[in-house]
Structure formats: C-alpha cells, structure tokens
Design an enzyme around this catalytic site. Structure first.
Site, short mmCIF file in Angstrom:
data_model
loop_
_atom_site.label_atom_id
_atom_site.label_comp_id
_atom_site.label_asym_id
_atom_site.label_seq_id
_atom_site.Cartn_x
_atom_site.Cartn_y
_atom_site.Cartn_z
N ASP A 154 0.81 -1.22 0.00
CA ASP A 154 0.00 0.00 0.00
C ASP A 154 0.85 1.27 0.00
O ASP A 154 0.82 2.07 0.95
CB ASP A 154 -0.95 0.00 1.22
CG ASP A 154 -1.83 -1.22 1.26
OD1 ASP A 154 -2.21 -1.70 0.18
OD2 ASP A 154 -2.13 -1.70 2.38
N GLU B 258 -13.10 -0.80 -6.75
CA GLU B 258 -13.01 -1.76 -5.65
C GLU B 258 -12.56 -1.08 -4.36
O GLU B 258 -13.22 -1.14 -3.34
CB GLU B 258 -12.03 -2.88 -6.02
CG GLU B 258 -11.88 -3.97 -4.97
CD GLU B 258 -13.08 -4.91 -4.89
OE1 GLU B 258 -13.88 -4.93 -5.86
OE2 GLU B 258 -13.24 -5.59 -3.86
N GLU C 255 23.82 6.64 5.50
CA GLU C 255 23.27 5.65 6.41
C GLU C 255 23.40 4.26 5.80
O GLU C 255 23.18 4.07 4.60
CB GLU C 255 21.80 5.96 6.70
CG GLU C 255 21.56 7.30 7.37
CD GLU C 255 22.32 7.42 8.68
OE1 GLU C 255 22.34 6.46 9.47
OE2 GLU C 255 22.92 8.49 8.92
N GLU D 147 21.45 1.99 6.12
CA GLU D 147 20.12 1.57 5.68
C GLU D 147 19.65 2.33 4.45
O GLU D 147 18.45 2.34 4.15
CB GLU D 147 19.13 1.68 6.84
CG GLU D 147 18.88 3.09 7.37
CD GLU D 147 19.88 3.53 8.43
OE1 GLU D 147 20.95 2.91 8.55
OE2 GLU D 147 19.58 4.52 9.14
N GLU E 6 21.29 19.73 -12.70
CA GLU E 6 20.56 18.91 -13.68
C GLU E 6 20.08 17.61 -13.04
O GLU E 6 19.22 16.93 -13.59
CB GLU E 6 21.44 18.61 -14.91
CG GLU E 6 21.75 19.83 -15.75
CD GLU E 6 20.51 20.61 -16.16
OE1 GLU E 6 20.38 21.76 -15.73
OE2 GLU E 6 19.67 20.05 -16.87
O1 FUB Z 1 -3.29 -3.81 2.84
C1 FUB Z 1 -4.61 -4.10 3.23
C2 FUB Z 1 -5.56 -3.77 2.11
O2 FUB Z 1 -5.22 -4.46 0.94
C3 FUB Z 1 -5.53 -2.31 1.70
O3 FUB Z 1 -6.19 -1.47 2.60
C4 FUB Z 1 -6.16 -2.44 0.36
O4 FUB Z 1 -6.02 -1.29 -0.45
C5 FUB Z 1 -5.44 -3.63 -0.20
O5 FUB Z 1 -4.22 -3.26 -0.74
#
Ligand code: FUB
Length: 604
Positions: free
Chosen positions: A40, A213, A332, A334, A468
């Site tokens: 996400d 969705e 770093e 990381e 640049e």
């Molecule tokens: O990561 C949990 C859920 O899965 C998210 O809230 C949705 O968008 C899907 O990616």
C-alpha cells in the site's frame, strides 16, 4: 541482552519458516524494499526527497496481518533510506488491528497521516497521526477516530484554493471536506455516485456494478483531477477516472496497470518528482511473496500529451537513478538499492542500523560517484561477537575488490566504534557493494559509512552543481522549501528554487565537510535570480572547527532581480584550526526572504 535474545528468536524463526528472503545474487532494483514485506504505497514529495509511506505485511501471513506502518525516503529513486516504523496500531489507543492503507500529506510544516484501522468492537475507523517531521514519530492527533464507522483506504488531497479532501472506501467511495486544521471536517461524508460512466462497468456482479473496488488515490495535474483506484477483484488491476473538479463528475478513463505480479490486490500512488512521473504499486515479487506478503515497487512513466496514462507494466528494473550518490558525505547503512540477507532495526545512535549480517550477505548502493578517487573508507560498526569484514566491491557482489575493512568485536550489538581502511582505488561512478564476510551467525551491525579522498580531483566540490540532477545533493540551510524547477533555468533544463525562507541566511546548501582542503583558495561561481524583488545575494561557507563556527564570504553580495540571471563570483581562502567537524556551502541574501532561483554552482 534484549538484542541477543531477539537474534535468537530471529534465527529460530528463519529455521522454522519456509519464507526465505532474498536471492543470493540480485540484479533487480524492484521491489524497493527487500528487508521486510511492504504494501500500500503512499509517496510524498517534500524538500527534494520522496518520502514513501507503506504498510508492513508480517512474514508468513495468511491474511492482511498488519500492525505497523513504515517510512522510507530517497533523493534519487533507486537508493532508499529506511526510517523504521514511526506509527503503529499502538499509536492509536482505540485501535486493535488492521494497520492498512493510508496516506500522508504536509500542511503548514506538519505532516498528517490518515490511516484505516479496526476497533476492538469490530468497527472500522479512520485515524490521523501528526508529526513535525516526514519521518515521525507520529502521535494520535485526536485521541479518537477522525471518522467512525468509515470504510478503508483514505487518500488525502489539498486543492489549490486550500480546501482539503479525504477520499476513502470499499465497497463504496466517499469524500469529506477536511478543515484547515486537517484533523476535523465540515459536513458529513458524502457518497460518490458509482456510475458506470464514472467508474466503468463490472460484469457479473450486481452488488458492485462498477469497476471501483478500493484504494483511491486523488490528485490534480494541469487543472484535471485524477482518481486512480484498484479495480475489480480478484485479482485487482489499477484503473482511473478524471473529473473537472475535486468532487466530480468522474469519467472512467481505463486501465493503467493490468493484472500482474502475484498479489491479488494492488494499490497505487502517483507523484511527479524532479521532472519525472512515478507510479508506485505493490506485488508479490519477493521470495515468499504473494497476496498477503506483498512488496512495494515503482516505475517511471510519462503522461500522454492529452494527460491520459500510458499502460504501465511491472518491471524488476524500476526507474533510472536521478543523479548519483555522494560517498564523501555520511551515508546511512540503511540507504539501500538492494539488500541481500540483512535486516534493519532502530539504532541507539538514532535512526536505523543494518543488522542480522551474516557471511556472504551484501548491500548494493547504486550509482556511487567516487569522482577522481577515494582513498579511504570509514564505517560505524558494533559487534557482540568477534566481528567480520566489510568488502568494498564495484559493479557486483563479486566485482572488483577495492578495499576490505576489518570489524572487531565491540562488546555489544549497540556498542559502536568507527573503523577505517585504505582503498586500492575507486574512481568514477559505480554500483557499490558492501559485502560482508566472517564466521558463522551474526557478525556485526552497521550504522553508517563514508569515503574520503578527492571527489573532484580539483574540480567542483559541490555535488550536482549544475542542478541537472534535480535537488540531489542539496538541502535547505535553515528554513524553506527546495524544489527542482524547469520553468526558469540558467543552463540546461533545471535550476533550484527555494521558497518559504524565513530568514535572510536561509538558502540552498550542501555539506562539504569531507571535500575541503585546509588553506586552499577556492573560486566560487553561482547564478542567481529571484521570483520577485531585488535582494542582495551572496555565497557563504559556514565552518565549524573545534566547536566554534566561522563564516567565510565566498562571493561578495550582488543585487539580483527577477528579469534575468546574475553571476555571484569570488575567490576566498578557506582555512581552519583544529578538527573540522562541519562545513556548509549555502546561498543567502543580505536581507529579506525573497524566493530564489539558483543554477550552475561551482566551488573549486
Ligand atoms: O493492505 C490491506 C488492504 O489491501 C488495503 O487497505 C487495500 O487497499 C489492499 O491493498
């Protein structure tokens, strides 16, 4: 002791778990993070860096088992710095589970991170974390949900007139007008009509007639409002709609990223950075990856001339690097293009360190610009065992060996010491591999590293002086917002623009500590222009040695204006007594806080 037992737990877990992170040889740079599973993505551009906010899929998950959010950042789109977890379910005392998809935004110097969570009574809510820094720590801004009984996946957007909106929802799609404080809202959440004209037609489902969705991502570009979203299920793909205003009416525009990548969800975030457009998404591409063990990746793309999206496919290569990485400033450990075998953890010295380093593990840092020659390497290390070695290799983990640094036991995993070693020569720009060798088990931890030598061999001591490479190498001295600008340039296609200065001494700057020669005479040239007004501008060097700071005037002040470019030029001897601990080159004004353009800067 705590860390030792964590290491024991980690070892047992890795023996029991079928999930094996990371192939031994890795050439790809996508997904972005290899040390954990991430999901996400929500990118944010701030002060010449991209901050990437993600969720964290727990290893071996068989559901969206997510307890914390994570932050990463990059100035070059290929080397990403791990900022750990500055916000988790425990930030919100009223939350119990599901640290799912959110988005962060900056307003008036504060950073607001909107996230969906589940409460202990099973209801879903949206909370907001707040911080003074893009990397946190974030605290619960309200001590209660911002929106009760809210569907998931908040996306935040501030329009040009200052009105902020929060969009969210699965299965419905909602928006609400946020107040200027960003932690309250006016009116009630409004349901966006899910019409087939607005969001496309889904076949075979009467309960969800449109393609929408979840996972909205809303922004404005060239006067057009974009709503990018996860379409259909399952698997999802990424599609988008556009509108003439922030509340619609929306028109469905088609697919951006088709179904692919081994995760049945996908989730997008889109930004413009340094003149390029970038599309973030997630997939199941890491070893052990899948629908509940996802990884965030990114592609560079170009909008079509009419503002529509091209089709974007997932790659294992990712975007090209913006500029190069400067090894002569502290980096770093990381900050990583590709990690093989290692993990990260919070360091007692601040930030994160790389740990769980075992024989044969490596870290790739991409596009490291050694100039005409690095002569030595230093690293901050700790080891509760007997240490090991850091091999410095160019091009690949088995490429040319330019140096080997011995790491001793230090008596603890957070008992830090600095080790140094000389090099056989490293010049030009290469992918740098830190390859770790030693005995069995965990060898040592690595907090940071730095090369010394002659970056420019008498050339420009400033990184990306022609600008640049965008804002790479540059940061703000004092206060202000620095951006790479293509509208007004002196040479090439870019300049730097600093806005929001609050003091005359604020300006674009860079750390040149590792690059100065004591007693040397430097000639400085800087092209400057203002957005409005006629301030007097100059280039200055702040030198800190033996605990006190002095200021070297590198160029005399000259009046600059908005109608054309002015060259600031001068020669000054730079010297100090004792140990130099900090040197910053910066461009300032004698008075006032005018916005400045800066281009083609050299100090040599
Ligand atoms: O990561 C949990 C859920 O899965 C998210 O809230 C949705 O968008 C899907 O990616």
């Amino acid at each position: 002791m705590k860390l030792v037992s964590r290491r024991g737990i980690a070892l047992i877990t890795s023996l029991l778990c079928v999930t094996t992170f990371l192939p031994a040889v890795a050439r790809a740079d996508n997904p972005i993070v290899q040390t954990i599973y991430t999901a996400d993505p929500a990118p944010l551009v701030h002060n010449g860096r991209v901050y990437l906010y993600t969720g964290h899929d727990e290893d071996g998950s068989t559901w969206f088992t997510m307890r914390e959010w994570r932050v990463w950042s990059s100035a070059d789109m290929v080397n990403w710095t791990d900022h750990g977890s500055p916000m988790s379910l425990s930030t919100f005392s009223w939350a119990s589970a599901d640290a799912w998809a959110g988005q962060a935004i900056e307003r008036n110097g504060k950073f607001y991170w909107y996230v969906p969570v589940r409460r202990s009574n099973g209801s879903q809510a949206i909370g907001v974390g707040v911080s003074d820094s893009p990397t946190g720590p974030f605290r619960d801004a309200l001590g209660r949900p911002l929106i009760e009984n809210a569907e998931i996946d908040p996306s935040v957007f501030i329009d040009d007139d200052g009105q902020a909106y929060l969009y969210y929802g699965n299965p419905n799609l909602w928006y609400v007008r946020l107040n200027a404080d960003m932690i309250s809202y006016s009116g009630s959440p409004t349901r966006i009509p899910l019409t087939t004209a607005g969001f496309g037609a889904r076949s075979g489902s009467t309960s969800r007639p449109t393609l929408y969705e979840e996972g909205p991502w809303v922004y404005k570009r060239n006067g057009l409002y974009y709503m990018v979203f996860a379409a259909e299920c399952c698997s999802e793909y990424i599609a988008y709609s556009t509108a003439p205003g922030p509340t619609g009416p929306w028109t469905y525009r088609g697919t951006i990223m088709p179904r692919q990548g081994g995760s049945f969800t996908n989730h997008a975030g889109v930004i413009d950075f340094n003149g390029g457009s970038y599309f973030f998404y997630h997939n199941g591409a890491l070893p052990g990856g899948g629908g509940f063990t996802r990884s965030v990746a990114v592609e560079r793309f170009a909008y079509n001339a009419n503002g529509t999206f091209p089709t974007i496919n997932m790659t294992t290569v990712g975007p090209p690097q913006v500029g190069t990485l400067n090894p002569y400033v502290r980096q770093e450990a990381e900050t990583i293009a590709w990690a093989s075998g290692v993990e990260t953890e919070p360091s007692t010295e601040g930030g994160m360190n790389v740990g769980w380093i075992e024989n044969g593990d490596s870290i790739k840092v991409k596009g490291v610009n050694f100039g005409t020659g690095a002569t030595s390497f230093s690293a901050r290390v700790a080891s509760a065992t007997s240490g090991g070695n850091i091999e410095l290799r160019l091009g690949s983990a088995t490429g040319t060996l330019v140096g080997t640094c011995r790491v001793p036991g230090t008596g603890g995993w957070q008992t830090w010491t600095t080790v140094s070693c000389s090099l056989n020569g490293a010049a030009g720009t290469h992918d740098l591999y830190l390859r770790f060798t030693g005995g069995g088990g965990s060898l040592f931890n690595l907090n940071w590293w730095q090369f010394s030598g002659t970056p420019g061999g008498g050339g420009n001591v400033l990184t990306n002086g022609d600008t640049e490479g965008g804002a790479t190498g540059w940061s703000v001295f004092g206060s202000g917002t620095l951006s790479s600008n293509t509208a007004v340039t002196h040479g090439g296609t870019r300049s730097l623009l600093i806005t929001g200065r609050t003091g005359s001494w604020n300006g674009p700057g860079q750390d040149v500590t590792a690059k100065l020669t004591n007693g040397k005479s430097y000639t400085t040239n800087v092209w400057v222009r203002t957005q409005s007004g006629t301030p007097s501008a100059k280039a200055t060097l702040a030198l800190t040695a033996n605990g006190s700071t002095s200021y070297v005037q590198l160029t005399p002040a000259a009046t600059v204006n908005a109608n054309g470019w002015t060259l600031l030029t001068g020669t000054a001897t730079v010297s100090w007594t004792g140990t130099l601990s900090g040197a910053t080159f910066y461009v300032e004004t004698a008075a006032g806080t005018d916005n400045l353009y800066v281009d083609d800067v050299s100090m040599q």
